[in-house]
Design a protein around this motif. Structure first.
Motif, PDB file in Angstrom:
ATOM      1  N   LYS A 120      21.488  31.559  47.011  1.00  4.65           N
ATOM      2  CA  LYS A 120      21.473  32.796  47.789  1.00  4.65           C
ATOM      3  C   LYS A 120      22.881  33.363  47.890  1.00  4.65           C
ATOM      4  N   THR A 121      22.960  34.694  47.830  1.00  5.46           N
ATOM      5  CA  THR A 121      24.260  35.361  47.893  1.00  5.46           C
ATOM      6  C   THR A 121      24.989  35.020  49.183  1.00  5.46           C
ATOM      7  N   GLY A 122      24.241  34.965  50.293  1.00  9.98           N
ATOM      8  CA  GLY A 122      24.859  34.661  51.582  1.00  9.98           C
ATOM      9  C   GLY A 122      25.501  33.292  51.598  1.00  9.98           C
ATOM     10  N   GLY A 123      24.827  32.306  51.002  1.00 11.00           N
ATOM     11  CA  GLY A 123      25.373  30.956  50.948  1.00 11.00           C
ATOM     12  C   GLY A 123      26.653  30.895  50.137  1.00 11.00           C
ATOM     13  N   ARG A 124      26.682  31.648  49.029  1.00 11.41           N
ATOM     14  CA  ARG A 124      27.874  31.679  48.178  1.00 11.41           C
ATOM     15  C   ARG A 124      29.058  32.288  48.933  1.00 11.41           C
ATOM     16  N   ILE A 125      28.819  33.416  49.592  1.00  8.86           N
ATOM     17  CA  ILE A 125      29.893  34.107  50.317  1.00  8.86           C
ATOM     18  C   ILE A 125      30.394  33.252  51.479  1.00  8.86           C
ATOM     19  N   LEU A 126      29.458  32.628  52.198  1.00  9.38           N
ATOM     20  CA  LEU A 126      29.834  31.795  53.337  1.00  9.38           C
ATOM     21  C   LEU A 126      30.723  30.632  52.900  1.00  9.38           C
ATOM     22  N   ARG A 127      30.361  29.984  51.805  1.00 12.47           N
ATOM     23  CA  ARG A 127      31.139  28.842  51.332  1.00 12.47           C
ATOM     24  C   ARG A 127      32.505  29.274  50.819  1.00 12.47           C
ATOM     25  N   ARG A 128      32.564  30.367  50.097  1.00 10.20           N
ATOM     26  CA  ARG A 128      33.860  30.834  49.603  1.00 10.20           C
ATOM     27  C   ARG A 128      34.783  31.222  50.765  1.00 10.20           C
ATOM     28  N   THR A 129      34.224  31.875  51.780  1.00  7.30           N
ATOM     29  CA  THR A 129      35.018  32.285  52.940  1.00  7.30           C
ATOM     30  C   THR A 129      35.524  31.079  53.721  1.00  7.30           C
ATOM     31  N   ALA A 130      34.627  30.100  53.962  1.00  4.45           N
ATOM     32  CA  ALA A 130      35.030  28.905  54.712  1.00  4.45           C
ATOM     33  C   ALA A 130      36.097  28.125  53.953  1.00  4.45           C
ATOM     34  N   GLU A 131      35.914  27.989  52.641  1.00  2.16           N
ATOM     35  CA  GLU A 131      36.888  27.248  51.840  1.00  2.16           C
ATOM     36  C   GLU A 131      38.242  27.948  51.855  1.00  2.16           C
ATOM     37  N   ARG A 132      38.234  29.266  51.724  1.00  2.00           N
ATOM     38  CA  ARG A 132      39.496  30.011  51.725  1.00  2.00           C
ATOM     39  C   ARG A 132      40.207  29.873  53.082  1.00  2.00           C
ATOM     40  N   LEU A 133      39.446  29.919  54.156  1.00  2.00           N
ATOM     41  CA  LEU A 133      40.025  29.755  55.487  1.00  2.00           C
ATOM     42  C   LEU A 133      40.734  28.410  55.615  1.00  2.00           C
ATOM     43  N   VAL A 134      40.082  27.354  55.103  1.00  2.00           N
ATOM     44  CA  VAL A 134      40.678  26.017  55.157  1.00  2.00           C
ATOM     45  C   VAL A 134      41.930  25.952  54.287  1.00  2.00           C
ATOM     46  N   LEU A 135      41.830  26.455  53.062  1.00  2.00           N
ATOM     47  CA  LEU A 135      42.954  26.371  52.127  1.00  2.00           C
ATOM     48  C   LEU A 135      44.175  27.129  52.646  1.00  2.00           C
ATOM     49  N   ARG A 136      43.952  28.250  53.299  1.00  2.00           N
ATOM     50  CA  ARG A 136      45.068  29.046  53.821  1.00  2.00           C
ATOM     51  C   ARG A 136      45.811  28.323  54.941  1.00  2.00           C
ATOM     52  N   ARG A 137      45.140  27.393  55.605  1.00  2.00           N
ATOM     53  CA  ARG A 137      45.760  26.678  56.711  1.00  2.00           C
ATOM     54  C   ARG A 137      46.364  25.345  56.275  1.00  2.00           C
ATOM     55  N   CYS A 138      46.357  25.089  54.960  1.00  2.00           N
ATOM     56  CA  CYS A 138      46.964  23.864  54.428  1.00  2.00           C
ATOM     57  C   CYS A 138      48.276  24.204  53.720  1.00  2.00           C
ATOM     58  N   ALA A 194      41.722  31.266  40.278  1.00  2.00           N
ATOM     59  CA  ALA A 194      40.671  32.262  40.013  1.00  2.00           C
ATOM     60  C   ALA A 194      39.754  32.441  41.209  1.00  2.00           C
ATOM     61  N   ALA A 195      39.417  31.330  41.877  1.00  2.00           N
ATOM     62  CA  ALA A 195      38.492  31.397  43.006  1.00  2.00           C
ATOM     63  C   ALA A 195      39.157  31.931  44.269  1.00  2.00           C
ATOM     64  N   HIS A 196      40.468  31.652  44.421  1.00  2.00           N
ATOM     65  CA  HIS A 196      41.176  32.042  45.643  1.00  2.00           C
ATOM     66  C   HIS A 196      42.528  32.659  45.273  1.00  2.00           C
ATOM     67  N   PRO A 197      42.521  33.925  44.833  1.00  2.00           N
ATOM     68  CA  PRO A 197      43.778  34.584  44.438  1.00  2.00           C
ATOM     69  C   PRO A 197      44.809  34.532  45.563  1.00  2.00           C
ATOM     70  N   GLY A 198      46.042  34.273  45.171  1.00  2.00           N
ATOM     71  CA  GLY A 198      47.128  34.231  46.138  1.00  2.00           C
ATOM     72  C   GLY A 198      47.441  32.849  46.660  1.00  2.00           C
ATOM     73  N   LEU A 199      46.576  31.863  46.367  1.00  2.00           N
ATOM     74  CA  LEU A 199      46.813  30.510  46.869  1.00  2.00           C
ATOM     75  C   LEU A 199      47.255  29.549  45.773  1.00  2.00           C
ATOM     76  N   GLY A 200      47.288  30.030  44.539  1.00  2.78           N
ATOM     77  CA  GLY A 200      47.650  29.165  43.423  1.00  2.78           C
ATOM     78  C   GLY A 200      49.048  28.602  43.516  1.00  2.78           C
ATOM     79  N   ASP A 201      49.967  29.321  44.210  1.00  2.00           N
ATOM     80  CA  ASP A 201      51.338  28.834  44.297  1.00  2.00           C
ATOM     81  C   ASP A 201      51.472  27.631  45.217  1.00  2.00           C
ATOM     82  N   ARG A 202      50.420  27.299  45.973  1.00  4.14           N
ATOM     83  CA  ARG A 202      50.455  26.103  46.825  1.00  4.14           C
ATOM     84  C   ARG A 202      49.968  24.857  46.088  1.00  4.14           C
ATOM     85  N   ALA A 203      49.491  25.043  44.861  1.00  2.00           N
ATOM     86  CA  ALA A 203      48.900  23.926  44.115  1.00  2.00           C
ATOM     87  C   ALA A 203      49.969  22.942  43.644  1.00  2.00           C
ATOM     88  N   VAL A 204      49.672  21.665  43.778  1.00  2.00           N
ATOM     89  CA  VAL A 204      50.535  20.588  43.282  1.00  2.00           C
ATOM     90  C   VAL A 204      49.675  19.686  42.399  1.00  2.00           C
TER      91      VAL A 204
END
Length: 210
Positions: free
Chosen positions: A54-72, A88-98
């Motif tokens: 379901k589209t809603g499930g996809r959007i909810l998971r992407r939003t929740a994951e992005r919220l978590v990643l931004r706080r790490c 690709a999944a979370h533009p702007g967060l790739g520079d935090r990758a190790v």
């Protein structure tokens, strides 16, 4: 919260967005360093597991994951491929990758002194090529394609053996396909292989198939 009162916590290492979100919403976590191990995009995992996501499930998971990643402060990835999937999944967060490649316990996972003895203990003929895969028996793993490929391999190599380790909802279907394809002598479905027995299978195998 109770743990943070009793123990000094140096760093939080998250592996999954939902449990991470629960901890990050708690006040004590604000003062602890936070990291995340990005195994794969949660929204893509969701789509791969369902025939009609379901589209809603996809959007909810992407939003929740992005919220978590931004706080790490740091996001660990096990490969360059997954670093690209993060970007690709979370533009702007790739520079935090190790990049932090996965490790192995070399005291347990090392060549065997006698592969032939191991093969005998596993019931595999000494001269047979041994193929191994260990997976969750889920539709997205593609194990049915592996069995169809094995039907062709077995015609060319009569003594080849494939061992499938793992449990899951496709177990019965895969065993049925083994019978349907006439692979009873070439394919063994071992079911769940306990952690302490895994090294023996890896040591005995000629190839691991992922």
């Amino acid at each position: 919260r109770a743990l943070s009162r009793r123990l000094p916590i140096d760093v939080l290492i998250f592996h999954q967005p939902l449990s991470a979100l629960g901890i990050l919403l708690g006040r004590p976590s604000r003062f602890i360093a936070r990291t995340y191990v990005f195994h794969s995009p949660w929204a893509e995992e969701y789509e791969a597991r369902l025939t009609r996501p379901k589209t809603g499930g996809r959007i909810l998971r992407r939003t929740a994951e992005r919220l978590v990643l931004r706080r790490c402060q740091r996001i660990f990835v096990l490969s360059r491929f997954m670093a690209a999937r993060l970007a690709a999944a979370h533009p702007g967060l790739g520079d935090r990758a190790v990049l932090l490649p996965g490790g192995a316990d070399l005291d347990r996972f090392r060549p065997a002194e006698s592969r032939q003895a191991l093969r005998m203990s596993l019931g595999v003929p000494a001269g047979s090529p041994l193929l191994l895969t260990v997976r969750n028996l889920e539709p997205r793993m593609g194990l049915e394609h592996l069995l169809h490929a094995m039907a062709e391999v077995a015609r060319a190599l009569k003594d080849v053996v494939l061992v499938i380790g793992g449990a899951g909802p496709m177990g019965d279907a895969l065993r049925g396909l083994v019978e349907q394809l006439g692979l009873g002598r070439s394919v063994r479905c071992e079911g769940y292989i306990p952690e302490e027995r895994l090294p023996a299978y890896y040591q005995a195998a000629d190839f691991f198939i992922l």
